[in-house]
Design an enzyme around this catalytic site. Structure first.
Site, mmCIF file in Angstrom:
data_model
loop_
_atom_site.group_PDB
_atom_site.id
_atom_site.type_symbol
_atom_site.label_atom_id
_atom_site.label_comp_id
_atom_site.label_asym_id
_atom_site.label_seq_id
_atom_site.Cartn_x
_atom_site.Cartn_y
_atom_site.Cartn_z
ATOM 1 N NE ARG A 162 -0.297 -86.774 -12.469
ATOM 2 C CZ ARG A 162 -0.928 -87.585 -12.009
ATOM 3 N NH1 ARG A 162 -2.437 -88.111 -11.786
ATOM 4 N NH2 ARG A 162 -0.391 -88.402 -10.789
ATOM 5 C CE LYS B 264 -6.836 -93.884 -8.948
ATOM 6 N NZ LYS B 264 -5.545 -93.980 -9.464
ATOM 7 N NE ARG C 259 1.161 -86.188 -7.809
ATOM 8 C CZ ARG C 259 0.083 -87.128 -7.855
ATOM 9 N NH1 ARG C 259 -1.189 -86.625 -8.149
ATOM 10 N NH2 ARG C 259 0.280 -88.417 -7.637
HETATM 11 P P1 ADP Z 1 -1.790 -91.610 -8.485
HETATM 12 O O1 ADP Z 1 -3.159 -92.505 -8.516
HETATM 13 O O2 ADP Z 1 -1.610 -90.843 -9.798
HETATM 14 O O3 ADP Z 1 -0.763 -92.503 -8.205
HETATM 15 P P2 ADP Z 1 -2.580 -90.268 -6.179
HETATM 16 O O4 ADP Z 1 -2.871 -88.835 -5.898
HETATM 17 O O5 ADP Z 1 -4.063 -91.110 -6.053
HETATM 18 O O6 ADP Z 1 -1.858 -90.641 -7.492
HETATM 19 O O7 ADP Z 1 -1.786 -90.955 -4.691
HETATM 20 C C1 ADP Z 1 -0.310 -90.439 -4.733
HETATM 21 C C2 ADP Z 1 0.392 -91.001 -3.787
HETATM 22 O O8 ADP Z 1 -0.547 -90.868 -2.400
HETATM 23 C C3 ADP Z 1 0.410 -92.667 -3.866
HETATM 24 O O9 ADP Z 1 1.528 -92.909 -4.564
HETATM 25 C C4 ADP Z 1 0.569 -92.918 -2.504
HETATM 26 O O10 ADP Z 1 1.919 -92.758 -2.012
HETATM 27 C C5 ADP Z 1 -0.163 -92.145 -1.672
HETATM 28 N N1 ADP Z 1 -1.770 -92.668 -1.422
HETATM 29 C C6 ADP Z 1 -2.830 -92.351 -2.049
HETATM 30 N N2 ADP Z 1 -3.871 -93.265 -1.735
HETATM 31 C C7 ADP Z 1 -3.187 -93.900 -0.919
HETATM 32 C C8 ADP Z 1 -3.826 -95.424 -0.245
HETATM 33 N N3 ADP Z 1 -5.155 -95.690 -0.649
HETATM 34 N N4 ADP Z 1 -3.109 -96.170 0.110
HETATM 35 C C9 ADP Z 1 -1.822 -95.856 0.287
HETATM 36 N N5 ADP Z 1 -1.272 -94.944 -0.261
HETATM 37 C C10 ADP Z 1 -1.945 -93.967 -0.813
#
Ligand code: ADP
Ligand code: ZN
Length: 210
Positions: free
Chosen positions: A123, A13, A156
């Site tokens: 990653r 994404k 991460r």
């Molecule tokens: P990925 O899509 O690879 O899990 P992201 O960088 O989008 O990674 O998100 C990492 C973390 O940040 C998620 O596992 C969650 O804990 C938090 N997070 C991100 N976006 C949201 C959201 N819209 N609602 C709740 N938690 C979120």
């Protein structure tokens, strides 16, 4: 154009969001990056988020919704934006509607869970600018440093295998229902997320034109 990118963790994404951002000249709003930045600078929201993120759980809706609401009020969002990682729950999608935001397209990037595991454990992320790489599929030319800014590449905390399993479970339970939510509104488009970055980008851009 106002776009949502939906998909499990590790579907690429974020990479697709960067491509669309460059192609359509609209800002990329990645809640994952916003939350990690808030954690790094230890803002009150960042401190609330920390334990949830590191254990692979979702940050509480009200915390994320407030962050997104603030961000969408910035002037650069006036002509459109791409939401990467938001909404992730039905209440978040409803909050977006309450903000009066009209979404043009929801792209759902589909990748089998097994491939996701492989991708996430390889990653690497730039500690400075947040750019992502993969040790096999998309390595940095500078080895352990970022091509864009020279920052150090790190794994991460939430990319450890047990945490990845937890994040996939959370995705299936809490985020996947959004497919039905947007399907019912008629603006959901499915994008096959397996292939080279170039192939997937071509599919993404044509899905936006459809
Ligand atoms: P990925 O899509 O690879 O899990 P992201 O960088 O989008 O990674 O998100 C990492 C973390 O940040 C998620 O596992 C969650 O804990 C938090 N997070 C991100 N976006 C949201 C959201 N819209 N609602 C709740 N938690 C979120
Ligand atoms: Zn960097």
């Amino acid at each position: 154009m106002k776009i949502i990118l939906l998909g499990a963790p590790g579907t690429g994404k974020g990479t697709q969001a960067e491509k669309i951002c460059a192609h359509c000249h609209i800002p990329q709003i990645s809640t994952g990056n916003i939350i990690r930045e808030a954690m790094k600078t230890k803002t009150p929201a960042g401190q609330k988020a920390q334990d949830f993120v590191n254990s692979g759980k979702l940050v509480p809706d009200e915390v994320v919704i407030e962050m997104v609401d603030d961000r969408l009020k910035q002037p650069d969002c006036a002509n459109g934006f791409i939401l990467d990682g938001f909404p992730r729950t039905v209440p978040q999608a409803q909050a977006l509607e309450s903000m009066g935001v009209h979404i043009d397209k929801v792209l759902d990037i589909e990748v089998p869970d097994q491939e996701i595991m492989q991708r996430l454990t390889g990653r690497r992320v730039c500690a400075e600018c947040g750019s992502t790489y993969h040790i096999q599929f998309n390595p940095s030319q500078k080895g352990e440093n970022c091509d864009k800014c020279g920052g150090q590449l790190i794994v991460r905390k939430d990319d450890q295998p047990e945490t990845v399993t937890q994040r996939l479970q959370v995705y299936h339970d809490q985020t996947e229902p959004l497919k039905d939510f947007y399907q019912a509104k008629g603006n959901l488009v499915m994008v096959e997320g397996v292939g080279t970055v170039e192939e997937i980008t071509a599919r993404t851009l044509s899905a936006l034109e459809a």
